[in-house]
Design a protein around this motif. Structure first.
Motif, mmCIF file in Angstrom:
data_model
loop_
_atom_site.group_PDB
_atom_site.id
_atom_site.type_symbol
_atom_site.label_atom_id
_atom_site.label_comp_id
_atom_site.label_asym_id
_atom_site.label_seq_id
_atom_site.Cartn_x
_atom_site.Cartn_y
_atom_site.Cartn_z
ATOM 1 N N LEU A 7 0.834 -1.202 0.000
ATOM 2 C CA LEU A 7 0.000 0.000 0.000
ATOM 3 C C LEU A 7 0.870 1.254 0.000
ATOM 4 C CD1 LEU A 7 -2.894 1.266 0.271
ATOM 5 C CD2 LEU A 7 -2.442 1.319 2.717
ATOM 6 N N LEU A 8 1.905 1.267 0.820
ATOM 7 C CA LEU A 8 2.787 2.426 0.875
ATOM 8 C C LEU A 8 3.476 2.656 -0.466
ATOM 9 C CD1 LEU A 8 4.318 1.856 4.437
ATOM 10 C CD2 LEU A 8 2.621 3.579 3.781
ATOM 11 N N ILE A 13 5.510 5.973 -1.817
ATOM 12 C CA ILE A 13 6.387 6.078 -0.656
ATOM 13 C C ILE A 13 7.662 5.290 -0.982
ATOM 14 C CG2 ILE A 13 6.610 5.710 1.827
ATOM 15 C CD1 ILE A 13 4.286 7.627 0.977
ATOM 16 N N SER A 14 8.797 5.947 -0.852
ATOM 17 C CA SER A 14 10.075 5.324 -1.229
ATOM 18 C C SER A 14 10.471 4.225 -0.247
ATOM 19 C CB SER A 14 11.182 6.380 -1.279
ATOM 20 O OG SER A 14 11.514 6.812 0.036
ATOM 21 N N SER A 35 4.442 9.665 12.122
ATOM 22 C CA SER A 35 5.159 9.588 10.848
ATOM 23 C C SER A 35 4.251 9.099 9.722
ATOM 24 C CB SER A 35 6.358 8.642 10.962
ATOM 25 O OG SER A 35 7.288 9.136 11.890
ATOM 26 N N ILE A 36 3.365 8.169 10.034
ATOM 27 C CA ILE A 36 2.432 7.662 9.023
ATOM 28 C C ILE A 36 1.547 8.803 8.520
ATOM 29 C CG2 ILE A 36 0.396 6.192 8.653
ATOM 30 C CD1 ILE A 36 1.763 4.137 10.514
ATOM 31 N N GLU A 38 2.285 11.851 8.290
ATOM 32 C CA GLU A 38 3.077 12.789 7.507
ATOM 33 C C GLU A 38 3.406 12.282 6.103
ATOM 34 O OE1 GLU A 38 6.451 13.569 9.979
ATOM 35 O OE2 GLU A 38 5.239 14.504 11.538
ATOM 36 N N LEU A 39 3.075 11.044 5.804
ATOM 37 C CA LEU A 39 3.410 10.479 4.496
ATOM 38 C C LEU A 39 2.512 10.995 3.381
ATOM 39 C CD1 LEU A 39 4.145 6.763 5.466
ATOM 40 C CD2 LEU A 39 5.805 8.541 4.868
ATOM 41 N N GLY A 40 1.403 11.608 3.745
ATOM 42 C CA GLY A 40 0.519 12.175 2.738
ATOM 43 C C GLY A 40 -0.415 11.175 2.075
ATOM 44 N N LEU A 41 -0.679 10.079 2.753
ATOM 45 C CA LEU A 41 -1.632 9.112 2.211
ATOM 46 C C LEU A 41 -3.030 9.717 2.243
ATOM 47 C CD1 LEU A 41 -0.543 5.824 4.020
ATOM 48 C CD2 LEU A 41 -0.145 6.393 1.639
ATOM 49 N N PRO A 42 -3.831 9.436 1.225
ATOM 50 C CA PRO A 42 -5.228 9.892 1.276
ATOM 51 C C PRO A 42 -5.915 9.299 2.511
ATOM 52 C CG PRO A 42 -4.690 8.997 -0.894
ATOM 53 C CD PRO A 42 -3.529 8.698 0.012
#
Length: 83
Positions: A7-8, A13-14, A35-36, A38-42
């Protein structure tokens, strides 16, 4: 591949960010939650991710092992949270 990692990666996500996230998770689970975010996931995908983890906590252990990290650190961090 672990569904969390998949999913990441699907959301761009690198590998470095994924490793950093799980490294943080092994040291401080509460910081990893931040931190999760801050990853910008919808938001809907973030809910899917959290739902998967809540329904199957084994996914975290599997992901940590897949990334070659030390899961015993997760257990140590969890025990510190319960003190």
């Amino acid at each position: 591949m672990n569904p969390i990692i998949e999913l990441l990666k699907t959301h761009g996500i690198s590998n470095e960010q994924i490793n950093d996230l799980f490294e943080t998770l092994t040291q401080n689970p509460l910081a990893a939650m931040s931190s999760i975010g801050e990853l910008g996931l919808p938001q809907d995908q973030l809910q899917v991710l959290m739902g998967q983890v809540m329904q199957n906590p084994q996914l975290i252990k599997d992901a940590v092992e897949e990334l070659g990290l030390d899961f015993s650190k997760v257990e140590q961090a969890k025990s510190k949270l319960h003190q």
